[in-house]
Motif scaffolding. Sequence first.
Motif, short mmCIF file in Angstrom:
data_model
loop_
_atom_site.label_atom_id
_atom_site.label_comp_id
_atom_site.label_asym_id
_atom_site.label_seq_id
_atom_site.Cartn_x
_atom_site.Cartn_y
_atom_site.Cartn_z
N THR A 191 6.28 -0.49 -0.20
CA THR A 191 7.04 -1.61 -0.75
C THR A 191 6.15 -2.39 -1.71
OG1 THR A 191 6.43 -3.21 0.96
CG2 THR A 191 8.38 -1.85 1.38
N GLU A 192 6.78 -3.11 -2.62
CA GLU A 192 6.06 -4.00 -3.53
C GLU A 192 6.99 -5.12 -3.97
OE1 GLU A 192 3.46 -5.62 -4.34
OE2 GLU A 192 2.35 -3.78 -4.89
N THR A 193 6.44 -6.29 -4.18
CA THR A 193 7.21 -7.44 -4.66
C THR A 193 6.86 -7.72 -6.11
OG1 THR A 193 7.29 -8.42 -2.44
CG2 THR A 193 7.73 -9.88 -4.30
N VAL A 194 7.88 -7.97 -6.90
CA VAL A 194 7.71 -8.25 -8.33
C VAL A 194 8.32 -9.62 -8.63
CG1 VAL A 194 8.28 -7.52 -10.67
CG2 VAL A 194 7.80 -5.81 -8.90
N GLU A 195 7.56 -10.47 -9.31
CA GLU A 195 8.07 -11.78 -9.72
C GLU A 195 8.50 -11.73 -11.18
OE1 GLU A 195 5.40 -14.99 -9.02
OE2 GLU A 195 5.42 -14.74 -6.83
N ARG A 196 9.74 -12.19 -11.42
CA ARG A 196 10.29 -12.24 -12.78
C ARG A 196 10.64 -13.70 -13.08
NH1 ARG A 196 9.45 -8.23 -15.93
NH2 ARG A 196 11.57 -7.77 -16.68
N TRP A 197 10.01 -14.25 -14.09
CA TRP A 197 10.09 -15.67 -14.40
C TRP A 197 10.96 -15.92 -15.63
CZ3 TRP A 197 7.48 -19.79 -11.87
CH2 TRP A 197 6.67 -19.39 -10.80
N TYR A 198 11.58 -17.10 -15.64
CA TYR A 198 12.35 -17.54 -16.81
C TYR A 198 11.61 -18.60 -17.61
CZ TYR A 198 16.42 -14.88 -15.42
OH TYR A 198 17.27 -13.84 -15.13
N SER A 199 10.41 -18.95 -17.20
CA SER A 199 9.61 -19.90 -17.97
C SER A 199 8.14 -19.61 -17.73
CB SER A 199 9.93 -21.35 -17.56
OG SER A 199 9.64 -21.57 -16.19
N ILE A 200 7.35 -19.78 -18.78
CA ILE A 200 5.91 -19.61 -18.64
C ILE A 200 5.31 -20.93 -18.15
CG2 ILE A 200 5.77 -17.85 -20.44
CD1 ILE A 200 4.76 -20.02 -22.35
N PRO A 201 4.08 -20.90 -17.62
CA PRO A 201 3.44 -22.15 -17.19
C PRO A 201 3.37 -23.14 -18.35
CG PRO A 201 2.21 -20.26 -16.37
CD PRO A 201 3.25 -19.71 -17.32
N ASN A 203 10.22 -21.33 -10.20
CA ASN A 203 11.04 -20.66 -9.18
C ASN A 203 11.51 -19.31 -9.72
OD1 ASN A 203 12.58 -20.14 -6.92
ND2 ASN A 203 14.31 -21.39 -7.59
N PRO A 204 10.68 -18.26 -9.55
CA PRO A 204 11.05 -16.96 -10.11
C PRO A 204 12.06 -16.22 -9.23
CG PRO A 204 9.00 -16.76 -8.92
CD PRO A 204 9.38 -18.23 -8.87
N PHE A 205 12.63 -15.17 -9.80
CA PHE A 205 13.32 -14.16 -8.99
C PHE A 205 12.25 -13.25 -8.40
CE2 PHE A 205 17.69 -14.17 -11.23
CZ PHE A 205 18.24 -14.92 -10.20
N ARG A 206 12.35 -12.97 -7.12
CA ARG A 206 11.41 -12.05 -6.46
C ARG A 206 12.17 -10.78 -6.07
NH1 ARG A 206 9.54 -17.16 -4.90
NH2 ARG A 206 7.32 -17.47 -5.45
N PHE A 207 11.83 -9.70 -6.73
CA PHE A 207 12.46 -8.41 -6.48
C PHE A 207 11.62 -7.61 -5.48
CE2 PHE A 207 13.88 -9.77 -10.61
CZ PHE A 207 15.18 -9.33 -10.70
N GLN A 208 12.30 -6.95 -4.57
CA GLN A 208 11.63 -6.08 -3.61
C GLN A 208 11.86 -4.64 -4.05
OE1 GLN A 208 9.93 -7.40 -1.13
NE2 GLN A 208 9.37 -5.68 0.18
N LEU A 209 10.77 -3.91 -4.31
CA LEU A 209 10.85 -2.49 -4.63
C LEU A 209 10.42 -1.69 -3.41
CD1 LEU A 209 9.27 -2.37 -8.21
CD2 LEU A 209 11.62 -2.89 -7.54
N GLU A 210 11.20 -0.64 -3.09
CA GLU A 210 10.91 0.21 -1.93
C GLU A 210 11.09 1.66 -2.31
OE1 GLU A 210 12.46 -2.65 1.71
OE2 GLU A 210 13.96 -1.60 0.50
N VAL A 211 10.32 2.53 -1.68
CA VAL A 211 10.47 3.96 -1.88
C VAL A 211 10.70 4.63 -0.52
CG1 VAL A 211 7.95 4.37 -1.84
CG2 VAL A 211 9.47 6.07 -2.89
#
Length: 420
Positions: free
Chosen positions: A124-134, A99-107
């Motif tokens: 726009t672009e979405t970036v996933e930031r994870w707290y655990s690897i698979p 369950n990552p954080f999904r950040f929305q980047l916009e210009v």
Amino acid sequence: MVQIIVHPQIALVDEPLHIRVTGLLPSQLVMLQASLTDERGQLFQSQVFYKADEDGEVDLEHAGATGGDYVGIHPMGLFWSLKPKKTFSRLWKRNVINNPFRFQLEVYDTKQFLNHSPDNPMATETVERWYSIPGVQRIQIREGRVRGALFLPPGEGPFPGVIDLFGDVGGLIEFRASLLASHGFATLALAYFAYDDLPKKLDVIDIGYFEEAADILLRNPKVLGPRIGIVSVSRGAQIGMSMATFLKQVAATVCINGFFFATGIAIKYKNEIIYSLAEFPERLRTNELGLLEFCFSVGNPQEEANKHAFLPVERAQGHILFIVGEKDHIFHSKSYAEQAMEQLRRHGKSNGTLISYPGAGHLIEPPYSPLCVASWNPFISKPIWWGGEPIPHAEAQEHSWKEILKFLRRHLTSTSINKL
């Protein structure tokens, strides 16, 4: 066509990103925005202005922000400058597995934005930031008195073992433990009050509870023995130092912005008790923003009559890394760490290291986490001022995390442990 290009788009939260905007007009003024809605529905945003180069590109590794939430070249500034829309909210990840954080980047074009008529963003672009690897495994711990969550790295192991401790917010906080597991450490996120059937508040710090947790961790076949490490902050750092002082199982202890004496609550291990230093609630301050400053209400064992409240840190058999922020408004963390270092030196010990960060506040967290200057504590009626300045605090988080990982790897390998 305007594009936001992020590499990598999916990564651990402590991994830096390369962010570029292409397809702009030469010298075009734009506003970049990052947005995140956390698991409680709270919105966090950052907004920064840039000027495109002659090729119509903004490369955050080389371009300096001209205004907004920061100025200058800060490739990860969009993340560490995030601010809550709801005042005094703190961002931390609660569900750390799958369950990552999904950040929305916009210009946006700056003119449209400043005219209060921002139409659809140019890109726009979405970036996933994870707290655990698979492959990181989470195991709920409910054994004897001990309550927590064990995070095991993928693979057979054995892995160096670490206990992760937070402070007076209570409950079970897992984001740092899962991240440590992603870097190869079998990490027990340990609750010690206000969680499950644990006491609702702390009446005494019984190191026997934490010794029980250490033994549970060491019994796991995937954990490399015979000793473990500790990563701890605030009240947790007081406990971490107590564990280092009394327990032979501890080889390496990281203490972030802690205090190393008994205050408010006695510390107990078997028949030994460190009685509490006096507290001074009349010294508790509320600043002009209505935020509580705790640092003046805690006594100092070097100044007050009860000098026996200080932990006998010279008895620690393992290595200790003190990390302090000089803008900590909860404790006089630098002074306390210096006192502990001096106590070690007076007893001929050289097992302590102190890293001090000017401008950093109390909540020194993994890299690129937004600075939380103030937030609520569930047990206190007013918000607390944690302190810190955005840019130096961000730099402290990035540097200290590398030092923490290096310290744990150095002192928790089979060779180093067996030398103790």
